[in-house]
Design a protein around this motif. Sequence first.
Motif, mmCIF file in Angstrom:
data_model
loop_
_atom_site.group_PDB
_atom_site.id
_atom_site.type_symbol
_atom_site.label_atom_id
_atom_site.label_comp_id
_atom_site.label_asym_id
_atom_site.label_seq_id
_atom_site.Cartn_x
_atom_site.Cartn_y
_atom_site.Cartn_z
ATOM 1 N N SER A 144 0.515 0.886 36.499
ATOM 2 C CA SER A 144 1.502 1.897 36.091
ATOM 3 C C SER A 144 0.902 2.998 35.225
ATOM 4 O O SER A 144 1.371 4.131 35.258
ATOM 5 C CB SER A 144 2.646 1.244 35.312
ATOM 6 N N ARG A 145 -0.103 2.671 34.445
ATOM 7 C CA ARG A 145 -0.711 3.646 33.529
ATOM 8 C C ARG A 145 -2.070 4.135 34.005
ATOM 9 O O ARG A 145 -2.826 4.721 33.240
ATOM 10 C CB ARG A 145 -0.837 3.035 32.143
ATOM 11 N N VAL A 146 -2.382 3.877 35.261
ATOM 12 C CA VAL A 146 -3.650 4.335 35.827
ATOM 13 C C VAL A 146 -3.460 5.741 36.372
ATOM 14 O O VAL A 146 -2.493 6.018 37.087
ATOM 15 C CB VAL A 146 -4.131 3.363 36.939
ATOM 16 N N HIS A 147 -4.393 6.636 36.026
ATOM 17 C CA HIS A 147 -4.320 8.022 36.500
ATOM 18 C C HIS A 147 -4.986 8.189 37.850
ATOM 19 O O HIS A 147 -4.500 8.898 38.717
ATOM 20 C CB HIS A 147 -4.977 8.973 35.500
ATOM 21 N N SER A 148 -6.143 7.538 38.013
ATOM 22 C CA SER A 148 -6.867 7.647 39.277
ATOM 23 C C SER A 148 -7.742 6.419 39.485
ATOM 24 O O SER A 148 -8.087 5.714 38.540
ATOM 25 C CB SER A 148 -7.722 8.917 39.312
ATOM 26 N N LEU A 149 -8.080 6.221 40.739
ATOM 27 C CA LEU A 149 -8.880 5.084 41.162
ATOM 28 C C LEU A 149 -9.839 5.634 42.209
ATOM 29 O O LEU A 149 -9.399 6.095 43.261
ATOM 30 C CB LEU A 149 -7.927 4.052 41.777
ATOM 31 N N ASN A 150 -11.153 5.619 41.921
ATOM 32 C CA ASN A 150 -12.060 6.185 42.917
ATOM 33 C C ASN A 150 -12.305 5.186 44.044
ATOM 34 O O ASN A 150 -11.830 4.049 44.013
ATOM 35 C CB ASN A 150 -13.353 6.706 42.287
ATOM 36 N N ALA A 151 -13.042 5.600 45.056
ATOM 37 C CA ALA A 151 -13.204 4.801 46.276
ATOM 38 C C ALA A 151 -13.852 3.447 46.009
ATOM 39 O O ALA A 151 -13.413 2.426 46.546
ATOM 40 C CB ALA A 151 -14.008 5.576 47.313
ATOM 41 N N VAL A 152 -14.887 3.404 45.180
ATOM 42 C CA VAL A 152 -15.548 2.120 44.928
ATOM 43 C C VAL A 152 -14.650 1.195 44.108
ATOM 44 O O VAL A 152 -14.586 -0.005 44.361
ATOM 45 C CB VAL A 152 -16.942 2.303 44.282
ATOM 46 N N ALA A 153 -13.910 1.737 43.172
ATOM 47 C CA ALA A 153 -12.973 0.918 42.387
ATOM 48 C C ALA A 153 -11.867 0.375 43.290
ATOM 49 O O ALA A 153 -11.437 -0.770 43.144
ATOM 50 C CB ALA A 153 -12.389 1.729 41.237
ATOM 51 N N TYR A 154 -11.426 1.183 44.235
ATOM 52 C CA TYR A 154 -10.416 0.730 45.206
ATOM 53 C C TYR A 154 -10.946 -0.457 46.010
ATOM 54 O O TYR A 154 -10.268 -1.468 46.162
ATOM 55 C CB TYR A 154 -10.029 1.880 46.138
ATOM 56 N N ARG A 155 -12.167 -0.324 46.530
ATOM 57 C CA ARG A 155 -12.747 -1.414 47.322
ATOM 58 C C ARG A 155 -12.914 -2.677 46.486
ATOM 59 O O ARG A 155 -12.646 -3.790 46.965
ATOM 60 C CB ARG A 155 -14.092 -0.985 47.913
ATOM 61 N N MET A 156 -13.331 -2.521 45.241
ATOM 62 C CA MET A 156 -13.505 -3.682 44.363
ATOM 63 C C MET A 156 -12.166 -4.346 44.058
ATOM 64 O O MET A 156 -12.052 -5.569 44.051
ATOM 65 C CB MET A 156 -14.225 -3.265 43.076
ATOM 66 N N LEU A 157 -11.128 -3.532 43.816
ATOM 67 C CA LEU A 157 -9.794 -4.068 43.544
ATOM 68 C C LEU A 157 -9.259 -4.828 44.758
ATOM 69 O O LEU A 157 -8.718 -5.931 44.622
ATOM 70 C CB LEU A 157 -8.839 -2.939 43.154
ATOM 71 N N MET A 158 -9.424 -4.261 45.952
ATOM 72 C CA MET A 158 -8.937 -4.923 47.156
ATOM 73 C C MET A 158 -9.694 -6.237 47.406
ATOM 74 O O MET A 158 -9.103 -7.231 47.813
ATOM 75 C CB MET A 158 -9.047 -4.010 48.377
ATOM 76 N N GLU A 159 -10.993 -6.246 47.136
ATOM 77 C CA GLU A 159 -11.759 -7.485 47.319
ATOM 78 C C GLU A 159 -11.336 -8.537 46.299
ATOM 79 O O GLU A 159 -11.227 -9.724 46.625
ATOM 80 C CB GLU A 159 -13.265 -7.217 47.206
ATOM 81 N N ASN A 191 -2.518 2.666 50.419
ATOM 82 C CA ASN A 191 -2.677 1.636 51.453
ATOM 83 C C ASN A 191 -3.277 0.344 50.917
ATOM 84 O O ASN A 191 -4.374 -0.045 51.314
ATOM 85 C CB ASN A 191 -3.544 2.166 52.599
ATOM 86 N N PRO A 192 -2.588 -0.326 50.008
ATOM 87 C CA PRO A 192 -3.161 -1.541 49.414
ATOM 88 C C PRO A 192 -3.217 -2.712 50.395
ATOM 89 O O PRO A 192 -2.307 -3.515 50.475
ATOM 90 C CB PRO A 192 -2.239 -1.828 48.237
ATOM 91 N N ASP A 193 -4.293 -2.763 51.149
ATOM 92 C CA ASP A 193 -4.490 -3.833 52.132
ATOM 93 C C ASP A 193 -5.832 -4.494 51.873
ATOM 94 O O ASP A 193 -6.876 -3.915 52.178
ATOM 95 C CB ASP A 193 -4.445 -3.264 53.545
ATOM 96 N N PRO A 194 -5.836 -5.712 51.313
ATOM 97 C CA PRO A 194 -7.101 -6.372 51.026
ATOM 98 C C PRO A 194 -7.842 -6.848 52.269
ATOM 99 O O PRO A 194 -9.035 -7.102 52.225
ATOM 100 C CB PRO A 194 -6.711 -7.546 50.125
ATOM 101 N N GLY A 195 -7.156 -6.951 53.409
ATOM 102 C CA GLY A 195 -7.801 -7.348 54.653
ATOM 103 C C GLY A 195 -8.434 -8.729 54.588
ATOM 104 O O GLY A 195 -8.346 -9.429 53.586
ATOM 105 N N GLY A 196 -9.057 -9.124 55.665
ATOM 106 C CA GLY A 196 -9.795 -10.379 55.721
ATOM 107 C C GLY A 196 -8.991 -11.611 55.370
ATOM 108 O O GLY A 196 -9.520 -12.548 54.787
#
Length: 158
Positions: free
Chosen positions: A100-115, A138-143
């Motif tokens: 809720s208090r996050v301003h931005s999430l870059n691509a590598v942080a997104y991948r780490m969060l999903m994993e 698109n919060p999809d952790p996949g796998g």
Amino acid sequence: GGLIGILPGQVGLATFSPRLDAHGNSVRGIALFERISEDMDLHLMEMPPVSQAVVRSNRVTGGIRVVELQGDIRFAGAERLIREIVSTVAEEPSVAIDVSRVHSLNAVAYRMLMELIRRLSLNGYTAYLIDPEDVVPNPDPGGGGHVTVVRSLNEIPV
């Protein structure tokens, strides 16, 4: 041909490869540093905020581990989040990551969060993402992983 690279507060890397360029630097080492820098969005002139500040709170509420995040999350901040969750999640069957208090999430942080979410769900935890502003696209952790996206903590069944 050894190279050492350090980005304070982010990462330290070292490579060794015998083929050298005209300046005496490792050809493969330079290529690796460039690739890692691009893939992980690391740059000496773009220093992230202190990663410790990314985790606002970590508490248990109603049997759910709730980890609140804040600010801009990049590689070092995502790594801090992973360490926080791995060191504290054990007994609670559910984990909620509140962005809720996050301003931005870059691509590598997104991948780490999903994993992280993928591994939590594969290990039997119920994973929730509290994201009222759609900060995580698109919060999809996949796998085989699964996450339930909610707008507030109140939407999580107790």
